[in-house]
Design a protein around this motif. Structure first.
Motif, PDB file in Angstrom:
ATOM      1  N   THR A  41       0.977  -1.244   0.044  1.00  0.00           N
ATOM      2  CA  THR A  41       0.028   0.075   0.142  1.00  0.00           C
ATOM      3  C   THR A  41       0.804   1.255   0.040  1.00  0.00           C
ATOM      4  O   THR A  41       0.557   2.128  -0.534  1.00  0.00           O
ATOM      5  CB  THR A  41      -0.849  -0.141   1.131  1.00  0.00           C
ATOM      6  N   GLN A  49      -4.246   4.506  -4.407  1.00  0.00           N
ATOM      7  CA  GLN A  49      -4.692   4.298  -2.912  1.00  0.00           C
ATOM      8  C   GLN A  49      -6.202   4.642  -2.711  1.00  0.00           C
ATOM      9  O   GLN A  49      -7.039   3.811  -2.387  1.00  0.00           O
ATOM     10  CB  GLN A  49      -3.952   5.180  -1.941  1.00  0.00           C
ATOM     11  N   LEU A  53      -9.344   1.918  -1.843  1.00  0.00           N
ATOM     12  CA  LEU A  53     -10.288   1.785  -1.223  1.00  0.00           C
ATOM     13  C   LEU A  53     -11.777   1.891  -1.648  1.00  0.00           C
ATOM     14  O   LEU A  53     -12.934   1.520  -1.116  1.00  0.00           O
ATOM     15  CB  LEU A  53     -10.216   3.059   0.131  1.00  0.00           C
ATOM     16  N   ALA A  61     -12.722  -2.340   3.921  1.00  0.00           N
ATOM     17  CA  ALA A  61     -11.920  -1.155   3.834  1.00  0.00           C
ATOM     18  C   ALA A  61     -11.478  -0.677   5.326  1.00  0.00           C
ATOM     19  O   ALA A  61     -10.222  -0.496   5.703  1.00  0.00           O
ATOM     20  CB  ALA A  61     -12.482   0.042   3.281  1.00  0.00           C
ATOM     21  N   LEU A  65      -7.582  -0.626   6.910  1.00  0.00           N
ATOM     22  CA  LEU A  65      -6.887   0.501   7.593  1.00  0.00           C
ATOM     23  C   LEU A  65      -6.333   0.090   8.936  1.00  0.00           C
ATOM     24  O   LEU A  65      -5.295   0.477   9.376  1.00  0.00           O
ATOM     25  CB  LEU A  65      -8.049   1.601   7.837  1.00  0.00           C
ATOM     26  N   LEU A  76      -4.651   7.376   3.697  1.00  0.00           N
ATOM     27  CA  LEU A  76      -5.838   6.728   2.538  1.00  0.00           C
ATOM     28  C   LEU A  76      -6.975   7.575   2.754  1.00  0.00           C
ATOM     29  O   LEU A  76      -7.622   7.717   1.754  1.00  0.00           O
ATOM     30  CB  LEU A  76      -5.696   5.273   2.965  1.00  0.00           C
ATOM     31  N   LEU A  77      -7.381   7.806   4.010  1.00  0.00           N
ATOM     32  CA  LEU A  77      -8.594   8.682   4.302  1.00  0.00           C
ATOM     33  C   LEU A  77      -8.833  10.065   3.596  1.00  0.00           C
ATOM     34  O   LEU A  77      -9.799  10.260   3.197  1.00  0.00           O
ATOM     35  CB  LEU A  77      -9.060   8.774   5.860  1.00  0.00           C
ATOM     36  N   LEU A  80     -10.335  10.302   0.093  1.00  0.00           N
ATOM     37  CA  LEU A  80     -11.808   9.998  -0.058  1.00  0.00           C
ATOM     38  C   LEU A  80     -12.360  11.378   0.157  1.00  0.00           C
ATOM     39  O   LEU A  80     -12.122  12.087   1.116  1.00  0.00           O
ATOM     40  CB  LEU A  80     -11.935   8.768   0.664  1.00  0.00           C
ATOM     41  N   ARG A  84     -17.901   8.754   2.078  1.00  0.00           N
ATOM     42  CA  ARG A  84     -16.989   7.544   1.802  1.00  0.00           C
ATOM     43  C   ARG A  84     -16.090   7.098   3.010  1.00  0.00           C
ATOM     44  O   ARG A  84     -16.199   6.098   3.867  1.00  0.00           O
ATOM     45  CB  ARG A  84     -16.129   7.424   0.549  1.00  0.00           C
ATOM     46  N   ILE A  88     -16.691   4.039   6.011  1.00  0.00           N
ATOM     47  CA  ILE A  88     -15.357   3.068   6.306  1.00  0.00           C
ATOM     48  C   ILE A  88     -15.180   3.365   7.928  1.00  0.00           C
ATOM     49  O   ILE A  88     -15.032   2.509   8.456  1.00  0.00           O
ATOM     50  CB  ILE A  88     -14.285   3.494   5.706  1.00  0.00           C
TER      51      ILE A  88
END
Length: 452
Positions: A41, A49, A53, A61, A65, A76-77, A80, A84, A88
């Protein structure tokens, strides 16, 4: 699977993400270990990335994490949109939610919380108020709790009715509270299964169980889990009400994180967690803040040498011993620093113990200084027999500098603690600078006085 893909799993992961096949992605992630997932990742671009997700169900997902470090999870967050990300985060365990959201920018956190269920969002806000190094910051709020007036049949019926919800809990005990939510006992699940259905919980519970306050530090949790084989420890607020449970696994993870942070600080990484997938500018600034400070301190120590350049020119043999004296004294001082920081962490000493710690370390400094000083003096006498008194000068300087280094190493962490400065950050550079300056000054000053 081809060997090249096992060695470089991110290449296969990129291909899977670009295929847009969720089932294929699930199967591939299941074939990797948590370490391989984290490694793969971290090699993906921001767009890849986000695509990763995007292909996963919120629950999958969330599981992904939780396998990654907080720094990776935050990266990663951030890629988004809020809705979304909220979906998660909703699927994550309660303590993990608070941990990862606390690393995000305040605006991003509020955007995500607005998209979450109001009750869940309020729970996260409450958990985020607790420092991460306390029981409150490490507890989960999902646990089994019943009134002392309920019967075994009531509990078993509840477990069957909500089995899907409770399947995500780490369940070993049912906690028993009074009408005011005050913890009064715990019931092991084995006891519930074996008891008669009409038995009151108060009659089979373990009364007055051990617990910790919500503001209990990690050290207290560490002592608790070291002493008792508990799977989890209940957490109480200031009124004695049950507000959460700290699980052993989460506590051990916190202990490991604390050790990692201390190691990073000793190594000069003082801005928090760093991984190589972070932006270059951010990583560079974290390191420069430490390196610039050390450069200034090093220049200060080197100025002592310039002051005695005439002495060095006439007794060049001193150059051979100066780095030895400074390095060895620094090692002796760092040993004292490590012991003091450890005892501060365990609560064995406080700044009020300054004199006691100083006296204890002075004894060690005298003994070790004399032993090492005599050994180095013999080396100096053997190698430079034609320079009168050189051995005595080197031995005396080494012994005195070791005494200074050990004494300072013991008390500097206490002084920094008194000033609310992290000893792990401030003690090593201060000690290094002082021992270098004193070492240079003692060697060159004694040589100037005796030989010139």
């Amino acid at each position: 699977m081809p060997e090249s893909h096992m060695e470089e799993p991110w290449k296969e992961l990129v291909a899977v993400v670009e295929s847009g096949n969720p089932q294929r992605l699930d199967e591939y992630l299941d074939s990797l270990s948590p370490a391989e997932i984290a490694r793969a990742t971290s090699r993906l671009s921001d767009e890849q990335q986000a695509g990763l997700l995007g292909l996963l169900e919120p629950g999958d997902a969330a599981d992904l994490l939780e396998e990654l470090s907080d720094a990776q999870g935050v990266d990663l967050l951030e890629e988004l949109d809020a809705s979304r990300a909220a979906a998660i985060v909703d699927e994550m365990e309660t303590d993990e939610r608070a941990d990862i959201l606390s690393e995000l920018d305040e605006e991003d956190v509020e955007a995500i919380l607005r998209e979450m269920d109001p009750e869940e969002a309020e729970d996260v806000r409450h958990l985020m108020t607790y420092p991460s190094d306390t029981a409150g910051g490490r507890m989960v709020t999902d646990f089994l709790v019943y009134r002392d007036t309920q019967r075994v049949a009531d509990v078993l019926a509840d477990l069957k009715e909500h089995h899907e919800e409770y399947s995500d809990y780490t369940v070993q005990y049912a906690y028993v509270t009074s009408a005011r939510d005050v913890l009064i006992g715990v019931v092991p699940l084995r006891q519930l299964v074996l008891a008669a259905n009409d038995t009151l919980l108060r009659s089979i519970m373990i009364a007055n169980p051990l617990s910790v306050r919500v503001d209990a530090p990690l050290e207290e949790l560490e002592h608790m889990f070291d002493r008792y084989p508990f799977v989890g420890v209940p957490v109480m607020d200031e009124k004695g009400r049950l507000v959460g449970v700290v699980r052993r696994a989460d506590a051990e993870e916190a202990f490991g994180e604390r050790s990692d942070k201390t190691f990073m600080r000793f190594s000069g990484i003082i801005g928090g967690e760093e991984i190589r997938s972070m932006p270059t500018a951010s990583r560079s600034l974290r390191r420069l803040s430490w390196l610039v400070l050390n450069m200034v301190l090093s220049i200060s120590a080197a100025c002592v040498i310039l002051f005695f350049q005439d002495t060095i020119g006439k007794v060049f043999a001193l150059v051979f011993f100066m780095p030895i004296i400074c390095n060895m004294s620094g090692c002796s001082g760092n040993q004292a620093v490590a012991v003091s920081i450890r005892e501060i962490t365990l609560g064995l000493i406080t700044p009020a113990d300054f004199v006691r710690v100083l006296l204890k370390e002075c004894v060690i400094g005298v003994v070790n200084g004399l032993v090492l000083g005599v050994l180095l003096a013999l080396v100096a006498m053997f190698m430079w027999r034609d320079v009168a008194h050189l051995g005595l000068i080197i031995g005396a300087a080494f012994a005195l500098n070791t005494l200074i280094a050990v004494s300072l190493g013991g008390v500097v962490p206490l002084l920094l603690k008194r000033l609310n400065i992290d000893p792990a950050i401030g003690a090593p550079p201060m000690l290094t600078t002082v021992t270098d300056m004193c070492g240079f000054l003692l060697v060159l000053g004694l040589a100037t006085a005796v030989l010139l």
